[in-house]
Design an enzyme around this catalytic site. Structure first.
Site, PDB file in Angstrom:
ATOM      1  N   LYS A 107      17.777  86.402  83.309  1.00  0.00           N
ATOM      2  CA  LYS A 107      19.043  86.270  82.598  1.00  0.00           C
ATOM      3  C   LYS A 107      18.946  85.111  81.613  1.00  0.00           C
ATOM      4  CE  LYS A 107      22.861  84.146  82.895  1.00  0.00           C
ATOM      5  NZ  LYS A 107      23.104  83.953  81.443  1.00  0.00           N
ATOM      6  N   CYS A 152      15.436  68.674  77.714  1.00  0.00           N
ATOM      7  CA  CYS A 152      15.741  68.103  79.035  1.00  0.00           C
ATOM      8  C   CYS A 152      15.119  66.723  79.198  1.00  0.00           C
ATOM      9  CB  CYS A 152      15.274  69.051  80.130  1.00  0.00           C
ATOM     10  SG  CYS A 152      13.578  69.571  79.932  1.00  0.00           S
TER      11      CYS A 152
HETATM   12  P1  NAD Z   1      23.609  75.579  82.195  1.00  0.00           P
HETATM   13  O1  NAD Z   1      23.288  75.050  83.549  1.00  0.00           O
HETATM   14  O2  NAD Z   1      25.013  75.597  81.763  1.00  0.00           O
HETATM   15  O3  NAD Z   1      23.106  77.100  82.076  1.00  0.00           O
HETATM   16  C1  NAD Z   1      21.768  77.451  82.313  1.00  0.00           C
HETATM   17  C2  NAD Z   1      21.707  78.919  82.671  1.00  0.00           C
HETATM   18  O4  NAD Z   1      22.415  79.114  83.887  1.00  0.00           O
HETATM   19  C3  NAD Z   1      22.373  79.838  81.647  1.00  0.00           C
HETATM   20  O5  NAD Z   1      21.637  81.043  81.572  1.00  0.00           O
HETATM   21  C4  NAD Z   1      23.733  80.093  82.260  1.00  0.00           C
HETATM   22  O6  NAD Z   1      24.304  81.314  81.845  1.00  0.00           O
HETATM   23  C5  NAD Z   1      23.396  80.125  83.735  1.00  0.00           C
HETATM   24  N1  NAD Z   1      24.504  79.819  84.631  1.00  0.00           N
HETATM   25  C6  NAD Z   1      25.568  79.008  84.404  1.00  0.00           C
HETATM   26  N2  NAD Z   1      26.393  79.001  85.485  1.00  0.00           N
HETATM   27  C7  NAD Z   1      25.821  79.804  86.410  1.00  0.00           C
HETATM   28  C8  NAD Z   1      26.175  80.193  87.737  1.00  0.00           C
HETATM   29  N3  NAD Z   1      27.290  79.745  88.324  1.00  0.00           N
HETATM   30  N4  NAD Z   1      25.348  81.031  88.409  1.00  0.00           N
HETATM   31  C9  NAD Z   1      24.209  81.487  87.836  1.00  0.00           C
HETATM   32  N5  NAD Z   1      23.831  81.158  86.579  1.00  0.00           N
HETATM   33  C10 NAD Z   1      24.618  80.322  85.875  1.00  0.00           C
HETATM   34  O7  NAD Z   1      22.679  74.799  81.198  1.00  0.00           O
HETATM   35  P2  NAD Z   1      22.582  74.953  79.612  1.00  0.00           P
HETATM   36  O8  NAD Z   1      23.738  74.260  79.005  1.00  0.00           O
HETATM   37  O9  NAD Z   1      22.311  76.366  79.241  1.00  0.00           O
HETATM   38  O10 NAD Z   1      21.220  74.151  79.336  1.00  0.00           O
HETATM   39  C11 NAD Z   1      21.169  72.793  79.269  1.00  0.00           C
HETATM   40  C12 NAD Z   1      20.722  72.197  80.584  1.00  0.00           C
HETATM   41  O11 NAD Z   1      19.442  72.714  80.955  1.00  0.00           O
HETATM   42  C13 NAD Z   1      20.530  70.700  80.471  1.00  0.00           C
HETATM   43  O12 NAD Z   1      21.053  70.076  81.615  1.00  0.00           O
HETATM   44  C14 NAD Z   1      19.012  70.542  80.423  1.00  0.00           C
HETATM   45  O13 NAD Z   1      18.534  69.299  80.838  1.00  0.00           O
HETATM   46  C15 NAD Z   1      18.580  71.639  81.324  1.00  0.00           C
HETATM   47  N6  NAD Z   1      17.172  71.968  81.068  1.00  0.00           N
HETATM   48  C16 NAD Z   1      16.233  71.595  81.993  1.00  0.00           C
HETATM   49  C17 NAD Z   1      14.887  71.851  81.763  1.00  0.00           C
HETATM   50  C18 NAD Z   1      13.825  71.458  82.762  1.00  0.00           C
HETATM   51  O14 NAD Z   1      12.722  71.997  82.687  1.00  0.00           O
HETATM   52  N7  NAD Z   1      14.094  70.553  83.695  1.00  0.00           N
HETATM   53  C19 NAD Z   1      14.497  72.492  80.592  1.00  0.00           C
HETATM   54  C20 NAD Z   1      15.480  72.846  79.663  1.00  0.00           C
HETATM   55  C21 NAD Z   1      16.822  72.580  79.928  1.00  0.00           C
END
Ligand code: NAD
Length: 501
Positions: free
Chosen positions: A195, A304
Site C-alpha cells: 500500500k 527520515c
Molecule cells: P505516515 O505514518 O502518516 O504514513 C505512512 C504510511 O502509513 C502511508 O502509506 C499511510 O497511508 C499509512 N498509514 C497511515 N495510518 C495508517 C494506519 N492506521 N494503518 C495502516 N497504515 C497507515 O507517514 P508519512 O507522513 O507518509 O511519512 C513520513 C514519515 O515516514 C516520517 O515520520 C518519516 O520519518 C518516516 N519515514 C521513515 C523512514 C525510515 O526508513 N525510517 C523512511 C522514510 C520515511
C-alpha cells in the site's frame, strides 16, 4: 513540414499514469470511493486513485495467499526469483525516464533526484537483493541430547519464507521505498500486498505492472491504493497477513505495532527521526557547512534521517551559521522539472500547512528565525528553507520531527556536551559527525544512539549497509543481510536415528 510531438512523447509521465490497483495480476478499479492525486508544484489534480475498502483488501490478501501457496511459486528455484528481480531492475531502467518524470509529477522532487534515487537506486537495490535469493541458507547443528540410550540425532534449520507480507510505505521516496520492501520479500520467497501512501500512489502501480511484464506470477506483487486509516488499517488487521513491513511515522508505527501483536504477525518498523549533525571545531569547514545544508535541505527535508538538529562547537558557531544561512538563502525554489530548481514543493497542502505551523510555533516559542519561513505567493506547496537558533530545548521545533526544510542550531562546549545534546531525543535513526580527528571520531561513534552514524557525510545509503532505528525510530533493520531475516521463519528439524549396532 516538421513533425509535431504528441503530449505523451514530450511528457512520457502522462502515459504512465494508472488509476487502477493491481490484484492477482489484474488491473482493478472497484473500491469504496475515489481520491484525488495532486501535482504538488501546482496543486492540480493529475489523477484519481481508488480507495480500497475491506472487500478489496480481502481480495488482494487472498490473491497473495494463492500465489504464495501455488506450485509455480513454491517450486520456483531461488535462481528463478533471482532472475525475476534482475529482470525487474532492467525493466525499471528501460522505463526510467517515464518513471522518474512520473515521480517528480506526483511527489514534486527534483527530476535529477527521481532519476538517481527513485529509478537508479531502485534498480541497484533490486540487483543486490536478487543476489540474496540464492544465498539464504540454514545451519547444520550438533546436538547433545543424551537419551534414550543408543539414539543419535541429526538437526538442521530451514530458512522458510514467512508468507504474505503487508508492505506499507510513505510518500517521500515512493518508488524506492516500495522496492525496499518488495525486493527482499520476493528474494526470500514471500508474496506482497503493497500500500503506497495516498499522496503518491502512481509509481507503485507502475512498478507492479512492470513486475508482471517481466514474468512475476500474478498475485506475487499486489498494489492497493487508499488512505492509511482506511485501506492501510484494514490491510494490517487482515488475518491473512503473516508479516507487516512498515515505513512511516512513529505514531502510526505504534498503532500498527499493537495490531501486529494482537494477531501475532511478524513486524518490522522503520520510523521517524530527529537526527543530529555534530560539527566539531577541527572539521573541514567548507565541507561541513555544505554538508549540514544538504543534510537538512535534500528532498526539501522530507527525509527520515534529515539533519534537523545542528550542533556546532562554540568556536565555529557564528561562521557555520552564517555559511548555512547563505546556502539557504541561495537555494532556488521551483518545480522539480526545472533543471535550475534546488528546492521543490512539499508533498501536499496538508504537509505544507504542518511545516508552516511548526515554523510559527518556533517563532512563538522565542527561537530566532535567521532566514526562511515566509509564505510563498502563488500555487504549489512551497516552503522557504528555514534556519532557527536560540530555541528552548523543550520547544516543539527541537523535539518533534517536522519533515521539512527546517533546521534548529545550538552550540556545545566539548565532546560530552555534544553527546548529551545529540542523544536528548526520543528518536535514534541517524547522526553525523564532522571532524578530521580520528581519535575523536572513534570516541564519539559508540556514544551516539543512532542506527547509522555518518562521518564527514550524511544521508548516504547502500543496499549492503543495514539501516534502521534505535529508540523510537523503529524495530529491525532494512538492507544488507539483516533485512532478509525480516522475511524468514526459522524451522528446526530434529531427526533421531539409531546408533551403530
Ligand atoms: P505516515 O505514518 O502518516 O504514513 C505512512 C504510511 O502509513 C502511508 O502509506 C499511510 O497511508 C499509512 N498509514 C497511515 N495510518 C495508517 C494506519 N492506521 N494503518 C495502516 N497504515 C497507515 O507517514 P508519512 O507522513 O507518509 O511519512 C513520513 C514519515 O515516514 C516520517 O515520520 C518519516 O520519518 C518516516 N519515514 C521513515 C523512514 C525510515 O526508513 N525510517 C523512511 C522514510 C520515511
Amino acid at each position: 513540414m516538421a513533425a509535431t510531438m504528441t503530449a505523451t512523447e514530450t511528457r512520457p509521465e502522462l502515459a504512465a499514469i494508472r488509476e487502477h490497483m493491481i490484484i492477482g495480476g489484474q488491473p482493478y478499479t472497484e473500491g469504496e470511493t475515489r481520491l484525488p492525486v495532486h501535482d504538488p508544484a501546482t496543486g492540480d489534480v493529475i489523477a484519481h486513485q481508488v480507495e480500497a475498502g475491506p472487500a478489496q483488501v480481502d481480495q488482494a490478501v487472498c490473491a497473495a495467499r494463492r500465489a504464495f501457496e501455488s506450485a509455480a511459486w513454491r517450486t520456483m528455484p531461488p535462481a528463478g526469483r533471482e532472475r525475476l528481480l534482475l529482470a525487474l531492475a532492467d525493466r525499471i531502467e528501460a522505463e526510467g525516464e517515464a518513471l522518474a518524470r512520473l515521480e517528480t509529477l506526483n511527489n514534486g522532487k527534483l527530476l535529477g533526484l527521481s532519476r538517481m534515487l527513485e529509478v537508479g537506486a531502485s534498480a541497484q537495490w533490486l540487483r543486490y537483493m536478487a543476489g540474496w535469493a540464492t544465498k539464504i541458507t540454514g545451519d547444520t547443528l550438533n546436538l547433545s541430547i543424551p537419551f534414550p540410550p543408543g539414539v543419535h540425532y541429526h538437526a538442521h534449520t530451514r530458512a522458510e519464507p514467512v508468507g504474505v507480507v503487508a508492505a506499507i510505505v510513505p510518500w517521500n521516496f515512493p518508488l524506492l521505498m516500495a522496492v525496499w520492501k518488495i525486493a527482499p520479500a520476493v528474494a526470500a520467497g514471500c508474496t506482497v500486498v503493497l500500500k503506497p501512501a495516498e499522496e503518491t500512489p502512481l509509481t507503485a502501480i507502475r512498478l507492479a505492472e512492470l513486475a508482471l511484464e517481466v514474468g512475476f506470477p500474478p498475485g506475487v506483487v499486489n498494489v492497493l491504493t487508499g488512505r492509511g486509516e482506511t485501506t492501510g488499517a484494514a490491510l494490517v488487521a487482515h488475518p491473512g497477513i503473516d508479516k507487516i513491513a512498515f515505513t512511516g511515522s512513529t505514531e502510526v508505527g505504534k498503532l500498527i505495532g499493537h495490531v501486529a501483536v494482537d494477531g501475532m504477525k511478524r513486524i518490522s518498523l522503520e520510523l521517524g527521526g530527529k537526527s543530529p549533525v555534530l560539527i566539531m571545531d577541527d572539521c573541514p569547514l567548507e565541507q561541513a557547512i555544505r554538508g549540514a545544508a544538504d543534510a537538512i535541505f535534500f528532498n526539501q527535508g522530507q527525509v527520515c534521517t534529515a539533519g534537523s538538529r545542528l550542533f556546532i562547537q562554540e568556536g565555529l558557531y557564528d561562521r557555520v551559521l552564517e555559511g548555512l544561512v547563505a546556502v539557504a538563502d541561495g537555494l532556488r525554489i521551483g518545480s522539480g522539472f526545472d533543471p535550475d530548481t534546488q528546492i521543490g514543493p512539499m508533498v501536499s497542502a496538508r504537509h505544507r500547512q504542518r511545516v508552516s505551523e511548526f515554523i510559527a510555533a518556533g517563532k512563538a516559542s522565542g527561537a530566532r528565525l535567521l532566514t526562511g519561513g515566509q509564505d510563498w505567493d502563488g500555487p504549489g506547496y512551497f516552503v522557504r528553507p528555514a534556519v532557527f537558533d536560540g530555541a528552548a530545548p523543550e520547544a516543539a521545533i527541537v523535539r518533534e520531527e517536522i519533515f521539512g526544510p527546517v533546521v534548529v542550531a545550538a552550540r556545545f562546549r566539548d565532546e560530552d556536551q555534544a553527546v548529551a545534546l545529540a542523544n536528548d531525543t526520543r528518536f535514534g535513526l541517524g547522526a553525523s559527525i564532522w571532524s578530521n580527528d580520528l581519535g575523536r571520531v572513534h570516541r564519539l561513534v559508540p556514544r551516539i544512539q543512532a542506527g547509522t552514524v555518518w562521518v564527514n557525510t550524511h544521508n548516504m545509503l547502500d543496499p549492503s549497509m543495514p539501516f534502521g532505528g534505535y529508540k523510537q525510530s523503529g524495530i529491525g533493520r532494512e538492507h544488507g543481510s539483516a533485512v532478509i531475516g525480516n522475511y524468514i521463519e526459522t524451522k528446526s528439524v530434529c531427526i533421531a536415528y539409531p546408533g551403530a549396532a
